[in-house]
Write a protein that holds these residues in place. Structure first.
Motif, PDB file in Angstrom:
ATOM      1  N   PHE A 192      -5.698 -19.585 -16.462  1.00 20.72           N
ATOM      2  CA  PHE A 192      -4.573 -19.323 -17.361  1.00 20.72           C
ATOM      3  C   PHE A 192      -4.021 -17.979 -16.924  1.00 20.72           C
ATOM      4  CE2 PHE A 192      -2.973 -16.978 -20.961  1.00 20.72           C
ATOM      5  CZ  PHE A 192      -2.185 -17.884 -21.645  1.00 20.72           C
ATOM      6  N   CYS A 193      -2.761 -17.944 -16.521  1.00 25.06           N
ATOM      7  CA  CYS A 193      -2.131 -16.688 -16.098  1.00 25.06           C
ATOM      8  C   CYS A 193      -0.863 -16.489 -16.914  1.00 25.06           C
ATOM      9  CB  CYS A 193      -1.723 -16.739 -14.627  1.00 25.06           C
ATOM     10  SG  CYS A 193      -3.065 -17.112 -13.487  1.00 25.06           S
ATOM     11  N   LYS A 194      -0.689 -15.304 -17.446  1.00 25.73           N
ATOM     12  CA  LYS A 194       0.500 -15.014 -18.247  1.00 25.73           C
ATOM     13  C   LYS A 194       0.938 -13.600 -17.934  1.00 25.73           C
ATOM     14  CE  LYS A 194       1.808 -14.496 -23.125  1.00 25.73           C
ATOM     15  NZ  LYS A 194       1.323 -14.616 -24.528  1.00 25.73           N
ATOM     16  N   TRP A 195       2.204 -13.442 -17.616  1.00 21.96           N
ATOM     17  CA  TRP A 195       2.673 -12.113 -17.268  1.00 21.96           C
ATOM     18  C   TRP A 195       3.932 -11.786 -18.064  1.00 21.96           C
ATOM     19  CZ3 TRP A 195       2.117 -16.212 -13.936  1.00 21.96           C
ATOM     20  CH2 TRP A 195       3.291 -16.875 -13.567  1.00 21.96           C
ATOM     21  N   SER A 196       4.193 -10.512 -18.150  1.00 20.68           N
ATOM     22  CA  SER A 196       5.353 -10.048 -18.890  1.00 20.68           C
ATOM     23  C   SER A 196       6.403  -9.563 -17.911  1.00 20.68           C
ATOM     24  CB  SER A 196       4.937  -8.897 -19.799  1.00 20.68           C
ATOM     25  OG  SER A 196       6.078  -8.180 -20.194  1.00 20.68           O
ATOM     26  N   TYR A 197       7.658  -9.922 -18.206  1.00 20.29           N
ATOM     27  CA  TYR A 197       8.771  -9.384 -17.432  1.00 20.29           C
ATOM     28  C   TYR A 197       9.338  -8.136 -18.101  1.00 20.29           C
ATOM     29  CZ  TYR A 197       8.863 -13.631 -14.571  1.00 20.29           C
ATOM     30  OH  TYR A 197       8.548 -14.654 -13.708  1.00 20.29           O
ATOM     31  N   GLY A 198       8.637  -7.665 -19.131  1.00 18.77           N
ATOM     32  CA  GLY A 198       9.094  -6.459 -19.816  1.00 18.77           C
ATOM     33  C   GLY A 198      10.365  -6.722 -20.581  1.00 18.77           C
ATOM     34  N   GLU A 199      11.061  -5.689 -20.893  1.00 19.94           N
ATOM     35  CA  GLU A 199      12.327  -5.794 -21.614  1.00 19.94           C
ATOM     36  C   GLU A 199      13.314  -6.446 -20.656  1.00 19.94           C
ATOM     37  OE1 GLU A 199      15.083  -2.710 -24.101  1.00 19.94           O
ATOM     38  OE2 GLU A 199      12.984  -2.201 -23.688  1.00 19.94           O
ATOM     39  N   ILE A 235      -6.284 -11.903  -8.088  1.00 16.07           N
ATOM     40  CA  ILE A 235      -5.075 -12.637  -8.463  1.00 16.07           C
ATOM     41  C   ILE A 235      -4.063 -11.668  -9.073  1.00 16.07           C
ATOM     42  CG2 ILE A 235      -4.165 -14.413 -10.021  1.00 16.07           C
ATOM     43  CD1 ILE A 235      -6.899 -15.872  -9.658  1.00 16.07           C
ATOM     44  N   GLN A 236      -4.541 -10.833  -9.977  1.00 19.01           N
ATOM     45  CA  GLN A 236      -3.645  -9.886 -10.643  1.00 19.01           C
ATOM     46  C   GLN A 236      -3.014  -8.925  -9.639  1.00 19.01           C
ATOM     47  OE1 GLN A 236      -6.744  -8.553 -13.349  1.00 19.01           O
ATOM     48  NE2 GLN A 236      -5.640  -9.469 -15.072  1.00 19.01           N
ATOM     49  N   MET A 237      -3.826  -8.387  -8.752  1.00 20.90           N
ATOM     50  CA  MET A 237      -3.335  -7.411  -7.776  1.00 20.90           C
ATOM     51  C   MET A 237      -2.263  -8.034  -6.880  1.00 20.90           C
ATOM     52  SD  MET A 237      -5.108  -4.544  -8.201  1.00 20.90           S
ATOM     53  CE  MET A 237      -5.570  -3.629  -6.721  1.00 20.90           C
ATOM     54  N   LEU A 238      -2.519  -9.255  -6.423  1.00 18.50           N
ATOM     55  CA  LEU A 238      -1.583  -9.872  -5.496  1.00 18.50           C
ATOM     56  C   LEU A 238      -0.249 -10.173  -6.191  1.00 18.50           C
ATOM     57  CD1 LEU A 238      -1.543 -10.624  -2.506  1.00 18.50           C
ATOM     58  CD2 LEU A 238      -2.027 -12.978  -3.135  1.00 18.50           C
ATOM     59  N   GLN A 240       5.460  -6.877 -15.061  1.00 18.53           N
ATOM     60  CA  GLN A 240       4.991  -5.592 -15.583  1.00 18.53           C
ATOM     61  C   GLN A 240       3.494  -5.592 -15.822  1.00 18.53           C
ATOM     62  OE1 GLN A 240       7.169  -2.991 -15.870  1.00 18.53           O
ATOM     63  NE2 GLN A 240       8.559  -4.447 -14.901  1.00 18.53           N
ATOM     64  N   VAL A 241       3.023  -6.641 -16.475  1.00 22.39           N
ATOM     65  CA  VAL A 241       1.629  -6.748 -16.893  1.00 22.39           C
ATOM     66  C   VAL A 241       1.212  -8.181 -16.646  1.00 22.39           C
ATOM     67  CG1 VAL A 241       0.036  -6.571 -18.844  1.00 22.39           C
ATOM     68  CG2 VAL A 241       2.007  -5.045 -18.721  1.00 22.39           C
ATOM     69  N   ILE A 242      -0.020  -8.400 -16.227  1.00 19.25           N
ATOM     70  CA  ILE A 242      -0.477  -9.773 -16.033  1.00 19.25           C
ATOM     71  C   ILE A 242      -1.868  -9.961 -16.608  1.00 19.25           C
ATOM     72  CG2 ILE A 242      -1.121  -9.217 -13.625  1.00 19.25           C
ATOM     73  CD1 ILE A 242      -0.724 -12.277 -13.053  1.00 19.25           C
ATOM     74  N   GLU A 243      -1.998 -11.018 -17.398  1.00 27.01           N
ATOM     75  CA  GLU A 243      -3.276 -11.402 -17.989  1.00 27.01           C
ATOM     76  C   GLU A 243      -3.767 -12.655 -17.279  1.00 27.01           C
ATOM     77  OE1 GLU A 243      -2.823 -12.798 -21.983  1.00 27.01           O
ATOM     78  OE2 GLU A 243      -4.966 -13.176 -22.239  1.00 27.01           O
ATOM     79  N   VAL A 244      -5.034 -12.657 -16.889  1.00 26.44           N
ATOM     80  CA  VAL A 244      -5.610 -13.853 -16.257  1.00 26.44           C
ATOM     81  C   VAL A 244      -6.908 -14.204 -16.975  1.00 26.44           C
ATOM     82  CG1 VAL A 244      -6.644 -14.807 -14.151  1.00 26.44           C
ATOM     83  CG2 VAL A 244      -4.577 -13.417 -13.995  1.00 26.44           C
ATOM     84  N   VAL A 245      -7.045 -15.470 -17.336  1.00 26.74           N
ATOM     85  CA  VAL A 245      -8.294 -15.974 -17.904  1.00 26.74           C
ATOM     86  C   VAL A 245      -8.818 -17.059 -16.978  1.00 26.74           C
ATOM     87  CG1 VAL A 245      -9.423 -17.036 -19.897  1.00 26.74           C
ATOM     88  CG2 VAL A 245      -7.432 -15.550 -20.237  1.00 26.74           C
ATOM     89  N   LEU A 247      -3.970  -6.665 -16.721  1.00 19.55           N
ATOM     90  CA  LEU A 247      -3.751  -5.554 -15.795  1.00 19.55           C
ATOM     91  C   LEU A 247      -2.267  -5.224 -15.758  1.00 19.55           C
ATOM     92  CD1 LEU A 247      -5.416  -3.869 -13.697  1.00 19.55           C
ATOM     93  CD2 LEU A 247      -4.651  -5.496 -11.983  1.00 19.55           C
ATOM     94  N   GLY A 248      -1.951  -3.942 -15.920  1.00 18.03           N
ATOM     95  CA  GLY A 248      -0.551  -3.526 -15.918  1.00 18.03           C
ATOM     96  C   GLY A 248      -0.250  -2.632 -14.733  1.00 18.03           C
ATOM     97  N   ARG A 249       0.983  -2.268 -14.616  1.00 22.22           N
ATOM     98  CA  ARG A 249       1.435  -1.476 -13.461  1.00 22.22           C
ATOM     99  C   ARG A 249       0.732  -0.132 -13.393  1.00 22.22           C
ATOM    100  NH1 ARG A 249       3.812  -3.618  -9.533  1.00 22.22           N
ATOM    101  NH2 ARG A 249       4.812  -5.528 -10.165  1.00 22.22           N
ATOM    102  N   LYS A 250       0.686   0.578 -14.532  1.00 21.72           N
ATOM    103  CA  LYS A 250       0.150   1.925 -14.486  1.00 21.72           C
ATOM    104  C   LYS A 250      -1.293   1.885 -13.998  1.00 21.72           C
ATOM    105  CE  LYS A 250      -0.149   6.039 -17.332  1.00 21.72           C
ATOM    106  NZ  LYS A 250      -0.614   6.248 -18.692  1.00 21.72           N
ATOM    107  N   GLN A 251      -2.064   1.030 -14.648  1.00 23.29           N
ATOM    108  CA  GLN A 251      -3.462   0.858 -14.281  1.00 23.29           C
ATOM    109  C   GLN A 251      -3.570   0.488 -12.801  1.00 23.29           C
ATOM    110  OE1 GLN A 251      -5.192  -1.931 -16.971  1.00 23.29           O
ATOM    111  NE2 GLN A 251      -7.245  -1.782 -16.125  1.00 23.29           N
ATOM    112  N   PHE A 252      -2.641  -0.307 -12.353  1.00 25.51           N
ATOM    113  CA  PHE A 252      -2.615  -0.759 -10.979  1.00 25.51           C
ATOM    114  C   PHE A 252      -2.508   0.410 -10.014  1.00 25.51           C
ATOM    115  CE2 PHE A 252       0.283  -2.244  -7.495  1.00 25.51           C
ATOM    116  CZ  PHE A 252      -0.697  -2.903  -6.771  1.00 25.51           C
TER     117      PHE A 252
END
Lengths: 286, 286, 286, 286
Positions: C174-181, C224-227, C236-241, C278-283
């Motif tokens: 399950f992958c879900k990411w945000s495109y931000g505003e 997966i998140q890094m790539l 902006q941010v990506i969640e992977v389960v 995982l988000g950009r800043k953390q990245f």
């Protein structure tokens, strides 16, 4: 061809008291000719949409006195109305709504969904043949935590199962019986008066204070059949399928513990299955 | 009785390249005596746990050359090893793993689950009878958005369906065919060389640039059968079931809009169903 | 409150070529007052039936340019039309119809259902807040049969898992990411140009000729998140389960056989699960 | 990360009388470092297999006095045993086995599966934070065939729903409440003494002889919350979700019949959903 899962609720009111019967109906037909398959000629085809309408009209006009009677009404309608119908079969299953009770008082119009075994029936008829009615219960899950074993079975080099005289017996039952060529039965009366469901539970469990030893799934299936045949004279033949879930006593030795059948793991796949059909003649011979 | 849903993965390696076959096997037996049902005597009963072990041992020893060959191996083993087996049936379905590709290059050991139709087979044998093999594909969902209608059907006072010459045809296909009494077939070769799956898709859809008009579900079922029988000489009889989902053109007049078949609502229950079995003789007569 | 699983098909035609988009939409609202809960006053309540109508009207008028754009259209409509709406959220998932091909030629109006990963999106907005858009893919099942291990983990008296450097890694992503505003994104363009799906598959599998070693589910999730973050600047941010299915190498010693990872049994319950956001800043910090 | 659906049966014997508790446990952890994600360093990772072992060992040692107590035991174990655990959450749901009765007599070791609402609980704790316990019931399906309406709602050009003062109200309830920071509660005692389940049924249905009018799903949700909060002092906050199934009175005019709410068609998709969370403070204000 036919229409599957025609779902509806038939609401019946007596003064302020409401009665509900929610069902799923599947009605299938075979026509006297196959020209619609071979030539794409639809002139004798009764659309599945019309089949649905007929089922709903019959429900509105006759109500659902019992699942079995309603299935017979549907078969009769198709046989008498459409000469192009060579065969008709109707399967009905009930949505298990039960009347709510508050402190023992039945509620006049509130119901709860309790799927502890689903009643169903089937009626079928060939042109010029008898109308045959079946009834049954499915998705009935039962468990007994002792008084079950399996010993003395056939062994060879592929046998790894140990003999056991005290195991959990857990399974899902499917029971279907035939009422034979139908006379004027009051089917719900047979169901309730003969306590068919109670018969099945009793044959599975044995007496409440001690149970009854089951030497195999096969024997338990046979016990259910024998009890229903002996208690319900209208039943001609009965088929029982038991899909069992194995409960594995977890070996906790490597965790430093002795597990005296206290923690068990259900093994859902693979599962064993055991089916048998038993009729009257075979019954008396046995 | 028997064992259902014996699930396992058979991994085969050729150098660094991996091949996977994950299957679900159901094997059922009928014994020559019913004493375990009637008397609880288990002495000839082969435990379902042993059935499972045998299936796994055969997979380990022989691999799974094809689903059909593996089903035959299992039936053969039971018939030749156990004289108390009167009948054996084995059903196998495949878990639809496909090799992953990256930019067109096949991956040596990565796979993706793609359930666009599930292959299955069945083999059965009575003692002293032939070993009969069936194969098939199920859960294959197809849709065509035009070139389908239903007209000229039988009408009476319960008919409310309008005639239509441009509707959506959408359904789930179940196809099962018999290879008859089995000789030394290379089943996967038949499957791939004769392009059975492609046959079914083509008979459903028609030519890619224009399609082909379907006057009824029944006729589409027949087209599939005819094409498979004509293209695959090893197939003796073919059964096709089409469970169709109706797409209702939403009436948007009360919302002030004209809906020219742009917004459609799938009606999942009730659904129509249409089944037909067609064999060679019938085929040539037609 | 809101309406769930509004299912419909949007059919778009360009000449004789047809395009289908079948979706399930869930739209939920929060109103500025709770008087309907507390007092049963419905005067500002927009019926869920009206919510459904609005979704269908927007589909008819605007079509579905992309899932994300359609979700934004719905949110915008509720925010601008109803001043009593304090918050709106819309979730959309796509029914995975793919155009059929015959010998490589695309069919103009026939489609096949291929559920190898379901695309979905979500848009949400508070009154006076930004419209935020998420996208993702779910039910994507992948397997690699080697290049996976799990070693050097924490051990105590409850540890029975052996260290392994060659196991099967199989799981549902399950992958879900945000495109931000959201600005004026062309979401389908981002999806296809940046090959998001291909990114995920590649990060899971590694190069086609050799793969890439995974020391844990956690590390694979991170890859997966890094790539995705590195290849898709709009994310902006990506969640992977990753819900993994364990494949147990069957011990066949008591059957007299040595099983060199050839026969494996999938263990469906219990299953491990591993989730990370995982988000950009953390990245960049990492 | 964590382990989902750890399924097992805990059998407890008192003389010949057997007691069963079959549960599904999900336990998730967050560690104090993310090095296993970023660097593939597993040195502080507790394998999900160990998590499973610990759950089973605790079940063996402590039994399952109540779902809630068992969830607390698990959280406590992880917090006190592993200093690398930053957060732990445990969800438990019960398999709904009920003791069989024969003619009113309870059976000593036989049980039936009756899924008329599933009890569950959740416990969670951050390091240095309180242990918070939730409990609830889900999959509880109820229906009332009158005393429900929906009138006076907001209307605009997209409204097609008619006002109705006599409709069927049918839905699936999810109720989850918090016991706040946990003291030494006897959770099963609270459940049975305060008759939480009966509260919910009563608030939904009203008095058995006449029912109680529901002006909206929202108001019914609120009634359930208010009654539970007023009858069960230990409950701090309660969330209720009602997913309702609409029953459409079939228009039979084109079939020449007047349908006085006798034949109704359940509409399963789309379905409305209505959720609300209500706490003590809000309660007193209301």
């Amino acid at each position: 061809y036919g229409k599957n899962t025609i779902k509806f609720l038939r609401l019946h009111r007596e003064g302020k008291k409401h009665f509900v019967k929610e069902v799923e109906v599947c009605t299938h037909l075979r026509l006297t000719s196959a020209q619609e398959y071979l030539e794409g000629n639809n002139s004798i085809v009764i659309p599945t949409d019309t089949i649905k309408n007929i089922v709903l009209v019959l429900a509105k006009k006759n109500g659902i006195p019992s699942l079995e009677q309603f299935a017979m009404d549907i078969c009769n309608h198709f046989m008498t109305t459409f000469c192009q119908v060579a065969y008709v079969k109707t399967y009905i299953q009930e949505v298990p709504w039960q009347r709510l009770h508050e402190n023992g008082v039945p509620h006049i119009h509130s119901f709860i969904f309790v799927p502890d075994g689903i009643r169903f029936c089937e009626a079928e008829q060939c042109r010029n043949g008898p109308l045959v009615v079946f009834a049954g219960i499915k998705d009935l899950k039962l468990m007994k935590t002792t008084q079950s074993g399996f010993e003395g079975f056939y062994k060879n080099e592929h046998t790894t199962l140990p003999e056991r005289h005290d195991r959990i017996l857990c399974g899902e039952l499917f029971c279907k019986w035939s009422y034979g060529e139908c006379k004027d039965f009051d089917f719900d009366c047979i169901w309730y008066m003969n306590k068919i469901r109670e018969c099945i539970l009793e044959a599975f469990s044995g007496p409440p204070d001690c149970g009854q030893y089951s030497p195999s799934y096969q024997k338990t299936v046979n016990c259910i059949q024998m009890l229903v045949l002996s208690k319900v004279p209208q039943v001609q033949v009965i088929e029982v399928v038991l899909n069992n879930t194995f409960y594995n006593v977890l070996d906790m030795k490597n965790l430093g513990l002795t597990n005296d059948k206290e923690v068990l793991i259900p093994v859902e796949a693979p599962h064993g299955s055991c089916a048998c059909t038993l009729g009257r003649k075979q019954f008396f011979e046995a």
